[in-house]
Design a protein around this motif. Structure first.
Motif, PDB file in Angstrom:
ATOM      1  N   ASP A  18      -4.333 -38.556  47.369  1.00 20.10           N
ATOM      2  CA  ASP A  18      -2.707 -38.199  47.445  1.00 20.10           C
ATOM      3  C   ASP A  18      -2.181 -39.256  48.346  1.00 20.10           C
ATOM      4  O   ASP A  18      -0.746 -39.374  47.965  1.00 20.10           O
ATOM      5  CB  ASP A  18      -2.772 -36.823  48.106  1.00 20.10           C
ATOM      6  N   THR A  24      -1.529 -42.272  48.388  1.00 19.10           N
ATOM      7  CA  THR A  24      -0.904 -43.395  47.632  1.00 19.10           C
ATOM      8  C   THR A  24       0.626 -42.916  47.295  1.00 19.10           C
ATOM      9  O   THR A  24       1.372 -43.724  47.447  1.00 19.10           O
ATOM     10  CB  THR A  24      -1.816 -43.853  46.371  1.00 19.10           C
ATOM     11  N   VAL A  25       0.619 -41.684  46.902  1.00 18.87           N
ATOM     12  CA  VAL A  25       2.060 -41.148  46.552  1.00 18.87           C
ATOM     13  C   VAL A  25       3.041 -41.210  47.814  1.00 18.87           C
ATOM     14  O   VAL A  25       4.091 -41.512  47.956  1.00 18.87           O
ATOM     15  CB  VAL A  25       1.841 -40.024  45.933  1.00 18.87           C
ATOM     16  N   TRP A  26       2.458 -40.743  48.829  1.00 19.96           N
ATOM     17  CA  TRP A  26       2.991 -40.557  50.179  1.00 19.96           C
ATOM     18  C   TRP A  26       3.424 -42.131  50.658  1.00 19.96           C
ATOM     19  O   TRP A  26       4.422 -42.234  50.940  1.00 19.96           O
ATOM     20  CB  TRP A  26       2.081 -40.042  51.295  1.00 19.96           C
ATOM     21  N   TYR A  84       3.812 -44.454  48.653  1.00 21.81           N
ATOM     22  CA  TYR A  84       4.927 -44.952  47.769  1.00 21.81           C
ATOM     23  C   TYR A  84       6.169 -44.414  48.014  1.00 21.81           C
ATOM     24  O   TYR A  84       7.495 -45.212  48.181  1.00 21.81           O
ATOM     25  CB  TYR A  84       4.527 -44.489  46.413  1.00 21.81           C
ATOM     26  N   LEU A 114       7.492 -33.813  45.876  1.00 19.18           N
ATOM     27  CA  LEU A 114       6.281 -34.036  45.176  1.00 19.18           C
ATOM     28  C   LEU A 114       5.922 -33.163  44.011  1.00 19.18           C
ATOM     29  O   LEU A 114       5.484 -33.784  43.120  1.00 19.18           O
ATOM     30  CB  LEU A 114       5.100 -34.010  46.255  1.00 19.18           C
ATOM     31  N   GLN A 145       5.631 -35.297  40.792  1.00 20.20           N
ATOM     32  CA  GLN A 145       4.118 -35.683  40.642  1.00 20.20           C
ATOM     33  C   GLN A 145       3.682 -36.006  38.994  1.00 20.20           C
ATOM     34  O   GLN A 145       2.709 -36.747  39.148  1.00 20.20           O
ATOM     35  CB  GLN A 145       3.463 -34.488  41.091  1.00 20.20           C
ATOM     36  N   VAL A 168       5.447 -40.427  39.000  1.00 25.60           N
ATOM     37  CA  VAL A 168       5.273 -41.377  39.819  1.00 25.60           C
ATOM     38  C   VAL A 168       3.980 -41.765  39.366  1.00 25.60           C
ATOM     39  O   VAL A 168       2.995 -41.301  39.405  1.00 25.60           O
ATOM     40  CB  VAL A 168       5.121 -40.849  41.303  1.00 25.60           C
ATOM     41  N   LYS A 169       3.957 -43.139  39.129  1.00 23.72           N
ATOM     42  CA  LYS A 169       2.549 -43.652  38.870  1.00 23.72           C
ATOM     43  C   LYS A 169       2.374 -44.897  39.864  1.00 23.72           C
ATOM     44  O   LYS A 169       3.321 -46.030  40.011  1.00 23.72           O
ATOM     45  CB  LYS A 169       2.801 -44.528  37.436  1.00 23.72           C
ATOM     46  N   THR A 170       1.312 -44.629  40.664  1.00 28.49           N
ATOM     47  CA  THR A 170       0.749 -45.503  41.651  1.00 28.49           C
ATOM     48  C   THR A 170      -0.481 -46.232  41.133  1.00 28.49           C
ATOM     49  O   THR A 170      -1.462 -45.408  40.496  1.00 28.49           O
ATOM     50  CB  THR A 170       0.734 -44.762  43.135  1.00 28.49           C
TER      51      THR A 170
END
Length: 415
Positions: free
Chosen positions: A14, A16-18, A20, A309, A313, A316-318
């Motif tokens: 998770d 990686t989204v934070w 970003y 999020l 969710q 978002v593409k990380t």
């Protein structure tokens, strides 16, 4: 052992989204001269009583407070603005008389019934523009919230704004609102009846249909505003119109904190159900003076990360972090010499994963395939004795042995 109710682990998958969200915010706000500030998560309890207000649900029901060993009443911060205002005063950030543009990202704490997107430890991203009374400052912070949300892939929200006037105007309106609602006291929902005595403005936020029907004919705050308040609000609206930022005026929007005046706004998403506010904020021109600092106007907002999020969710593409190389070793000499290889990779900023399993070489290579790395670096006793290293291309299934002295140049060529 389980986490405390209302708290959640943020796992590596998770994070990686934070990251970003943080990096996107940093990029946008740095361009506009906003600087990051980090305040303690513990503060004096009195800070929040004086700023948020004793009549609010946050102070009355939701704050985590305790006595420390020095017999001081301490609180875990329930929101960010009061701490920023305290920091502005205690660090004398007002001495150069410049507008301070600050932003923060961190955990907050409120004792609420945990729901989807609402935890007892939650996180906020917020900005504070301190030192300007100009309506353009209100416009700037709203524009930046709008820009950040769009950049993060959040577009299914609407912006609602209102003018809540100054303290005197709200006091006059409060009396008129109470007088009106008392006529319907028996028809109000239970929570609104409690708020009638403590904080009648919160009744305007009631989700109860019957209460909302009663409020349809209630006095409107807008009718109690003077020319200065109205002109300020009109200027904000004109600026938003010029920027083509869509919004609607919600005369019932007051926000739940005592320190707000003039502009108040929220950004709401239909995807979140009843807890639909992603971002909320407004102007707070008297808070810093109220806390013992100079008379300093300010405006800001906060975005709830957990709620955000839920909305982004699926958009978002990380990129999944995949190491470029995987290192397999065999033999005691190789396990020592591998540190020289690692130093070379680190100096060149080539990412790697060192196999720590103590398995046979064939099992280590199988793990290398599963790791999705591009190359497996194999260092065994034979390679060590000859100052060599074997490179196995995992996607192409071939390998070659080269001198360790040529390793970095080889990797530069292929990675």
């Amino acid at each position: 052992m389980q986490p405390l109710r209302g708290t959640k682990d943020i796992l590596p998958s998770d994070v990686t989204v934070w990251q970003y969200i943080y990096q996107t915010t940093l990029e946008i706000l740095s361009l506009c001269s906003y600087q990051e500030i980090r305040t303690p998560i513990i503060e004096s309890n009195s800070l929040f009583q004086r700023s948020i207000g004793n009549a609010t649900d946050i102070v009355n029901k939701e704050m985590y407070t305790f006595m420390d060993q020095g017999e001081r009443r301490i609180a875990l911060r329930p929101e960010g603005t009061a701490s920023i205002a305290r920091s502005f005063i205690s660090n004398k950030l007002y001495q150069d008389s410049k507008v301070k543009r600050l932003w923060y990202f961190g955990p907050m704490f409120r004792y609420e019934r945990p729901q989807n997107g609402r935890q007892r430890q939650f996180h906020q991203l917020g900005i504070e523009c301190i030192g300007s009374i100009d309506p353009i400052a209100d416009t700037e912070v709203i524009r930046l919230a709008n820009k950040i949300l769009h950049k993060l892939g959040c577009s299914s929200y609407k912006i609602e704004i209102n003018s809540i006037g100054n303290t005197e105007e709200r006091f006059t309106y409060k009396q008129a609102l109470i007088e009106y609602l008392l006529k319907y006291e028996k028809d109000l929902d239970k929570e609104s009846r409690k708020r009638l005595e403590i904080n009648p403005f919160r009744i305007l936020d009631s989700k109860n249909k019957k209460t909302q029907e009663i409020l349809n004919d209630a006095p409107r705050l807008n009718d109690y505003l003077n020319t200065e308040s109205l002109n300020h609000f009109d200027a904000v609206c004109e600026n938003l119109n010029y920027l083509n930022i869509e919004y609607s005026i919600n005369n019932k929007l007051v926000r739940g904190l005592d320190y707000y005046n003039y502009t108040a706004f929220e950004m709401k998403s239909k995807e979140l159900g009843s807890q639909d506010t992603i971002c909320g904020g407004g102007r707070y021109d008297k808070l810093i003076k109220q806390l013992g600092g100079p008379d300093t106007p300010a405006v800001g907002w906060a975005i709830g990360i957990e709620r955000l999020l839920l909305v982004i969710q699926n958009t978002v593409k990380t990129n999944k972090k995949i190491n470029q190389t995987y290192i397999a070793t065999q033999g005691s000499n190789a396990k020592q010499r591998v540190w020289d290889i690692i130093h070379l990779l680190e100096k060149e900023k080539i990412s790697f994963e060192l196999d720590l399993s103590n398995s046979k070489l064939i099992k280590q290579i199988k793990k290398a395939y599963k790791s999705e790395a591009k190359i497996c670096l194999i260092l065994g006793d034979k390679e060590t004795a000859n100052e060599n290293i074997t490179l196995k291309w995992l996607n192409e299934n071939h390998q070659e042995t080269i001198s360790i002295a040529n390793l970095i140049q080889k990797l530069r060529d292929v990675l």
